[in-house]
Design a protein around this motif. Structure first.
Motif, PDB file in Angstrom:
ATOM      1  N   LEU A 106       1.168  -1.386   0.177  1.00  0.00           N
ATOM      2  CA  LEU A 106      -0.225  -0.174  -0.060  1.00  0.00           C
ATOM      3  C   LEU A 106       0.998   1.663   0.346  1.00  0.00           C
ATOM      4  O   LEU A 106       0.549   1.799  -0.886  1.00  0.00           O
ATOM      5  N   ASN A 107       2.030   1.059   1.006  1.00  0.00           N
ATOM      6  CA  ASN A 107       2.811   2.237   0.707  1.00  0.00           C
ATOM      7  C   ASN A 107       3.657   2.501  -0.353  1.00  0.00           C
ATOM      8  O   ASN A 107       3.760   4.091  -0.739  1.00  0.00           O
ATOM      9  N   THR A 108       3.791   1.475  -1.423  1.00  0.00           N
ATOM     10  CA  THR A 108       4.523   1.536  -2.897  1.00  0.00           C
ATOM     11  C   THR A 108       3.667   1.953  -3.701  1.00  0.00           C
ATOM     12  O   THR A 108       3.511   3.284  -4.160  1.00  0.00           O
TER      13      THR A 108
ATOM     14  N   VAL B  10      -3.807  -0.160   8.725  1.00  0.00           N
ATOM     15  CA  VAL B  10      -2.365  -0.592   8.728  1.00  0.00           C
ATOM     16  C   VAL B  10      -2.456   0.385   7.300  1.00  0.00           C
ATOM     17  O   VAL B  10      -1.371   1.058   7.117  1.00  0.00           O
ATOM     18  N   MET B  11      -4.079   0.144   7.067  1.00  0.00           N
ATOM     19  CA  MET B  11      -3.733   1.481   5.995  1.00  0.00           C
ATOM     20  C   MET B  11      -3.496   3.042   5.769  1.00  0.00           C
ATOM     21  O   MET B  11      -2.834   3.960   5.298  1.00  0.00           O
ATOM     22  N   LEU B  12      -3.688   3.354   7.356  1.00  0.00           N
ATOM     23  CA  LEU B  12      -3.453   4.365   7.662  1.00  0.00           C
ATOM     24  C   LEU B  12      -1.829   4.633   7.790  1.00  0.00           C
ATOM     25  O   LEU B  12      -1.492   5.476   7.742  1.00  0.00           O
ATOM     26  N   GLY B  13      -0.728   4.134   8.734  1.00  0.00           N
ATOM     27  CA  GLY B  13       0.210   3.673   8.813  1.00  0.00           C
ATOM     28  C   GLY B  13       0.786   3.281   7.041  1.00  0.00           C
ATOM     29  O   GLY B  13       2.064   4.230   7.352  1.00  0.00           O
ATOM     30  N   SER B  14       0.410   3.364   6.395  1.00  0.00           N
ATOM     31  CA  SER B  14       0.802   3.300   5.165  1.00  0.00           C
ATOM     32  C   SER B  14       0.555   4.491   4.308  1.00  0.00           C
ATOM     33  O   SER B  14       1.087   3.903   3.079  1.00  0.00           O
ATOM     34  N   GLY B  15      -0.017   4.840   4.855  1.00  0.00           N
ATOM     35  CA  GLY B  15      -0.032   7.010   4.224  1.00  0.00           C
ATOM     36  C   GLY B  15      -0.832   7.216   2.974  1.00  0.00           C
ATOM     37  O   GLY B  15      -1.523   7.575   2.664  1.00  0.00           O
ATOM     38  N   CYS B  16      -2.091   5.748   3.110  1.00  0.00           N
ATOM     39  CA  CYS B  16      -2.975   5.942   2.287  1.00  0.00           C
ATOM     40  C   CYS B  16      -4.464   5.806   2.635  1.00  0.00           C
ATOM     41  O   CYS B  16      -4.576   6.056   3.933  1.00  0.00           O
TER      42      CYS B  16
ATOM     43  N   ASN C 239      11.301   0.430  -2.916  1.00  0.00           N
ATOM     44  CA  ASN C 239       9.989   1.282  -1.711  1.00  0.00           C
ATOM     45  C   ASN C 239      11.822   1.227  -1.217  1.00  0.00           C
ATOM     46  O   ASN C 239      12.091   0.360  -0.300  1.00  0.00           O
ATOM     47  N   PRO C 240      12.173   2.091  -0.444  1.00  0.00           N
ATOM     48  CA  PRO C 240      13.307   2.312   1.085  1.00  0.00           C
ATOM     49  C   PRO C 240      12.270   2.013   1.989  1.00  0.00           C
ATOM     50  O   PRO C 240      13.720   0.904   2.807  1.00  0.00           O
ATOM     51  N   LEU C 241      11.499   1.791   1.804  1.00  0.00           N
ATOM     52  CA  LEU C 241      11.131   0.459   3.003  1.00  0.00           C
ATOM     53  C   LEU C 241      11.384  -0.779   2.929  1.00  0.00           C
ATOM     54  O   LEU C 241      11.336  -1.906   4.029  1.00  0.00           O
ATOM     55  N   LYS C 242      11.270  -1.300   1.698  1.00  0.00           N
ATOM     56  CA  LYS C 242      11.098  -2.928   1.954  1.00  0.00           C
ATOM     57  C   LYS C 242      13.255  -2.756   2.432  1.00  0.00           C
ATOM     58  O   LYS C 242      12.668  -4.280   2.800  1.00  0.00           O
ATOM     59  N   ARG C 243      13.514  -2.328   2.422  1.00  0.00           N
ATOM     60  CA  ARG C 243      15.289  -3.329   2.855  1.00  0.00           C
ATOM     61  C   ARG C 243      15.019  -2.540   4.680  1.00  0.00           C
ATOM     62  O   ARG C 243      15.400  -3.481   5.248  1.00  0.00           O
ATOM     63  N   ALA C 244      13.729  -2.339   5.167  1.00  0.00           N
ATOM     64  CA  ALA C 244      13.476  -2.124   6.393  1.00  0.00           C
ATOM     65  C   ALA C 244      13.120  -3.617   6.983  1.00  0.00           C
ATOM     66  O   ALA C 244      12.581  -3.745   7.764  1.00  0.00           O
ATOM     67  N   LEU C 245      12.064  -3.860   5.551  1.00  0.00           N
ATOM     68  CA  LEU C 245      11.152  -5.094   6.386  1.00  0.00           C
ATOM     69  C   LEU C 245      12.094  -6.415   5.443  1.00  0.00           C
ATOM     70  O   LEU C 245      11.278  -7.454   5.482  1.00  0.00           O
ATOM     71  N   ARG C 246      13.250  -6.657   4.528  1.00  0.00           N
ATOM     72  CA  ARG C 246      13.402  -7.736   4.121  1.00  0.00           C
ATOM     73  C   ARG C 246      13.646  -8.417   5.236  1.00  0.00           C
ATOM     74  O   ARG C 246      14.085  -8.691   6.457  1.00  0.00           O
TER      75      ARG C 246
END
Ligand SMILES: *Cc1c(COP(=O)(O)O)cnc(C)c1O
Length: 467
Positions: free
Chosen positions: A161-163, A189-195, A318-325
């Motif tokens: 969703l963030n992406t 989760v939607m709120l957290g993802s910025g959508c 998405n830079p978040l990918k690195r944080a969640l990998r």
């Protein structure tokens, strides 16, 4: 001698830390000098305090040595350790969900203790792709063009969703705004993802025209969420993936589906309740699916994202990918679990989750016959021990309404006594390998469905009997 003279005498007889350490060379080898001397000092201090309070403890070097060893052992007990899950919930989130197959355990050990080609291309001798170790497998099993993996399915939904939808609108049916255990709620989760969530339809009925009416200039994608852990029955309507995919395509929007458990095989072919598969969703035209690795899939904790290559490419940037990998151990385990799916017929044998879910009643009945006498022998005569049929749950919100007929050992006090049952349940949990059952209507029930390791169970019973 008065009391304080006795106490002073005793204190004088307390050996120094150094004297005790001279007798502890073997323990120092094992735990290190600084750690052992710290615990010896604490032990001696404890004795001094006891003496001050008027006690008359043993103050010998041998006694202090023994007490120190005991404390060191207790301090070094693992906090996270195996337990015996007899709760009847196969995928128990609090008990670590799926149990991994041997192939996955071996793979974890192989890559954890040595350098690996995690992100190294052995053919080219340069940087490689972490996802390369699982992407082809996921594509093969789901029919998707591309795939990536993250820490869990919550992360998969967040990252997707963030992406694809940050600062834009996402219509979701009111019937699908689910909460999955504690902290995962779709709206949050939607709120957290910025959508921005656009609620559509009603709790029990959402129609295609509701989605169509909600689509505007700022719509990013359409989202469908598997209502994993509850079911709406009666006068209901939801829109199929096929119809939603058509609508999304007309508006050139991606359709994303959070499948929750996301099975990779047809469960009904295994004699289990039907659950739609990841491959079906891809075939239905869903552009991105996300699902958990440690629910019905039976693998390690992770979240799988699969679908169109152009979208997966965006997600990977998405830079978040690195944080969640994923880490290398999880990747190694996941690859082995996925490989087992290439031979669906052997899954109910090789993959613990599916083995438990399909375990024949007769098998558990025989196990109960073997175990009832042992349990009876380990418990006080004030308990009646028997076996009977019961119902297991799949767990983790997967297939919530369906239950599986099972065999439970039932332990009941001869006369109603809830506190005796609670105490017994506490004692079983206090064993070195905790036995976890459940209390139901004044009885302790031990569901045999997930009991693989009968020897460990019997050893624990023996310890209980000895205690
Ligand atoms: C379980 C579940 C999640 C969360 O998955 P985790 O792997 O536990 O993070 C998200 N969505 C649905 C529909 C689920 O069932």
């Amino acid at each position: 001698m008065n009391r304080s003279e006795t106490a002073n005498n005793l204190k004088r007889r307390l050996p120094s830390v150094n004297i005790v350490l001279q007798e502890m060379a073997d323990v120092i080898d094992l735990r290190g000098h600084s750690e052992v001397s710290k615990v010896v000092a604490i032990t001696i201090d404890g004795l001094r305090q006891k003496i001050t309070l008027g006690a008359n403890p043993e103050v010998s070097v041998d006694g202090i040595r023994a007490a120190t060893i005991e404390q060191l052992e207790e301090k070094n007990q693992p906090s996270l350790k195996p337990v015996i899950n007899l709760t009847g919930t196969v995928l128990h989130t609090n008990l670590g969900r799926a149990v991994l197959p041997q192939e996955a355990l071996d793979a974890v050990v192989r890559v954890a203790g040595a350098p690996s080609n995690l992100e190294f291309d052995l053919a080219q001798g340069g940087r490689g792709e972490r996802d390369s170790h699982i992407e082809t497998l996921i594509c093969e099993l789901t029919g998707a063009e591309a795939a990536t993996v993250v820490n869990n399915n919550a992360a998969a939904v967040l990252l997707t969703l963030n992406t694809l939808a940050s600062n834009r609108e996402v219509p979701v049916s009111r019937g699908e705004l689910v909460e999955i255990g504690g902290s995962f709620r779709i709206p949050e989760v939607m709120l957290g993802s910025g959508c921005q969530l656009v609620e559509i339809g009603a709790t029990n009925r959402t129609h295609l025209k509701d989605y169509a009416a909600a689509i505007g200039d700022n719509t990013a994608l359409l989202l469908k969420v598997h209502t994993s852990n509850y079911r709406i029955e009666g006068f209901t309507e939801s829109v199929s993936e096929i119809d939603l995919a058509k609508l999304a395509q007309q508006h050139q929007l991606p359709l994303v589906a959070d499948l929750g458990s996301g099975s990779l095989v047809d469960f009904s072919a295994l004699g289990l309740p039907h659950e739609s598969t990841a491959a079906e969703s891809i075939a239905n035209g869903v552009d991105i699916i996300t699902f958990s690795g440690d629910k019905l899939l039976g693998g390690p904790q992770c979240g799988i994202i699969a679908g169109r290559k152009a979208l997966i490419d965006q997600i990977n940037k998405n830079p978040l990918k690195r944080a969640l990998r994923l880490d290398k151990m999880t990747l190694a385990a996941l690859a082995e679990v996925l490989k087992l799916y290439r031979d669906p017929l052997s899954l109910t044998n090789k993959l613990p989750t599916l083995r438990y879910l399909t375990r024949p009643l007769a098998d558990m009945q025989q196990q109960a016959q073997r175990l009832v006498p042992a349990v009876r022998a380990a418990l006080p005569k004030t308990f009646h021990v028997g076996s009977k049929t019961g119902y297991s749950q799949i767990g983790s919100g997967a297939l919530p309404v369906e239950t599986l007929e099972t065999i439970v050992l039932s332990i009941a006090p001869l006369e109603v006594n809830d506190s005796a049952v609670r105490k017994l349940s506490d004692a079983l949990r206090a064993l070195p390998c905790a036995i976890i059952g459940r209390i139901h209507k004044g009885e302790l029930l031990l569901d045999l469905r997930c009991l693989d390791d009968e020897d460990t169970f019997l050893q624990q019973l023996q310890l209980l009997a000895d205690a």
